[in-house]
Enzyme design. Structure first.
Site, mmCIF file in Angstrom:
data_model
loop_
_atom_site.group_PDB
_atom_site.id
_atom_site.type_symbol
_atom_site.label_atom_id
_atom_site.label_comp_id
_atom_site.label_asym_id
_atom_site.label_seq_id
_atom_site.Cartn_x
_atom_site.Cartn_y
_atom_site.Cartn_z
ATOM 1 N N CYS A 1 -9.130 -6.279 2.893
ATOM 2 C CA CYS A 1 -9.089 -4.857 3.214
ATOM 3 C C CYS A 1 -10.465 -4.217 3.196
ATOM 4 O O CYS A 1 -10.686 -3.172 3.807
ATOM 5 C CB CYS A 1 -8.168 -4.127 2.223
ATOM 6 S SG CYS A 1 -6.494 -4.776 2.191
ATOM 7 N N ASN B 1 -6.654 -9.490 -7.060
ATOM 8 C CA ASN B 1 -6.659 -10.097 -5.725
ATOM 9 C C ASN B 1 -7.967 -10.796 -5.386
ATOM 10 O O ASN B 1 -7.994 -11.714 -4.563
ATOM 11 C CB ASN B 1 -6.353 -9.042 -4.653
ATOM 12 C CG ASN B 1 -7.385 -7.936 -4.613
ATOM 13 O OD1 ASN B 1 -7.669 -7.304 -5.635
ATOM 14 N ND2 ASN B 1 -7.954 -7.664 -3.453
ATOM 15 N N THR C 1 0.833 -1.207 0.000
ATOM 16 C CA THR C 1 0.000 0.000 0.000
ATOM 17 C C THR C 1 0.866 1.254 0.000
ATOM 18 O O THR C 1 0.638 2.194 -0.769
ATOM 19 C CB THR C 1 -0.947 0.011 1.210
ATOM 20 O OG1 THR C 1 -1.895 -1.050 1.066
ATOM 21 C CG2 THR C 1 -1.701 1.329 1.310
#
Length: 376
Positions: free
Chosen positions: A314, A149, A70
């Site tokens: 996330c 992802n 990130t």
């Protein structure tokens, strides 16, 4: 517990753990200090850097350690945007990118940049004709994820990179899910990776930057990492990352063969489910599937001894259907009836079989209850 959430994180390799322990317990010097303890720690950081670069197997470039992918993506996106000429304010990415990319790009709109989120097709892949039309001389930066992802599809990053360079733009690749699994784009200008997706520790990632390219720092301080990323590095985390990357390089063929075997088994075990995303252009350690009449969140609750997911860890707490699945054109109902199953090096065939049996039984029970309620 049976662990089938390899896209969220991978189990720490025992060899990586063993490499970290001495640096946490005995060789605890600050790697930026000039005394012997500092130099010893610094040597381990540089060894790790060399191991990761060797595993990446790319042309000449440098590796900047970060706290994770990130941060690496934020450094690259904001840095390339700031470096761009005044007549290049367009930033092109895909609508199905990870929030670390998507939200960073959208945030730059407040600074006068033009975010462009390219749609994907039903199979999750970008239409290169649409990308070609969007990437124009006003484009500063193009960003794409190598392996998605959530659904595991492999984007045509080499072609996107060529389109970016033809327009005079820079290309950044989010290779977090692809590193060690599929070839990295050799012509990319920058690549972000993360340790904990390749059996390394959490809390460390890296940005690979092609030689000759410079970026303004996002974090200011002591000027570490060539002035691009200030802050004291953790030699232990770096060492764990380095060993994990080296193991990945050594075991790549065996890991790929193991995942292919599990993928073929999973297709039989989850017969009757629908795969989300391309079945041809994908990493086979990611199985994102859906079934009519089920609620994915409830399925997770009904299978408490199995670790799998609804999608990105996330965003799992948001309560909203996946933006990736919406990007494929799935309805809210279809998205909520989808689950992601991820497997890899340490997953056994027996574990996958036991998990599939439990998940399919729980799904069948949901469907039966729903049909009964509807009939009454």
């Amino acid at each position: 517990m049976i662990y089938l959430d390899y896209q969220a994180t991978t189990p720490l390799a025992p060899e990586a753990f063993e490499a970290m322990v001495p640096l946490l317990r005995d060789h605890y010097g600050n790697p930026h200090s000039t005394h012997r303890a500092g130099r010893q720690a610094a040597a381990q950081v540089e060894l790790a850097r060399d191991r990761i670069l060797s595993a990446m197997a790319l042309p000449e470039g440098r590796l900047i350690f970060t706290s994770g992918a990130t941060e690496a993506l934020n450094i690259a996106i904001t840095g390339f945007a700031r470096n761009a000429p005044a007549d290049r304010r367009r930033i092109v990415t895909l609508a199905t990118e990870h929030a670390a990319v998507r939200d960073t790009v959208l945030a730059l709109e407040a600074d006068g940049y033009e975010p462009v989120l390219l749609p994907v097709q039903r199979d999750g892949l970008v239409d290169l004709d649409i990308a070609r039309a969007a990437i124009n001389p006003e484009t500063a930066l193009v960003i794409a994820m190598l392996v998605n992802n959530e659904i595991g599809v492999i984007q045509p990053v080499d072609a996107l990179c060529d389109l970016a360079h033809a327009a005079g733009a820079v290309f950044l690749c989010d290779a977090v899910q692809g590193f060690g699994r599929v070839p990295l784009p050799e012509n990319a200008d920058a690549i972000a990776i993360s340790a904990h997706k390749v059996h390394g520790p959490k809390g460390v990632g890296a940005l690979w930057l092609r030689d000759g390219l410079t970026l303004p720092p996002l974090i200011h301080g002591g000027g570490q990492e060539g002035g691009l990323r200030s802050g004291t590095l953790s030699p232990a985390l770096c060492a764990g990352f380095g060993v994990a990357a080296d193991l990945m390089r050594q075991n790549r063929e065996a890991d790929v063969a193991h995942v292919e075997k599990l993928w073929k088994a999973a297709l039989d075990l989850f017969h009757g489910w629908t795969i989300n995303g391309s079945t041809d252009n994908r990493y086979h350690g990611n199985l994102n599937i859906r079934r009519d009449g089920i609620d994915g969140a409830r399925l997770l609750s009904d299978c408490r001894n199995i670790a799998f997911s609804l999608g990105s860890a996330c965003a799992s707490g948001s309560g909203r259907p996946s933006h990736v699945l919406h990007g494929l054109g799935l309805s809210d109902k279809e998205a909520r009836g989808s689950v992601r199953i991820g497997f890899g090096r340490y997953t056994s065939a027996a574990e996958l079989e036991d998990a599939a049996r439990a998940i399919t039984q729980a799904a069948a029970h949901q469907t039966t209850v729903a049909q009964g309620a509807h009939g009454s």
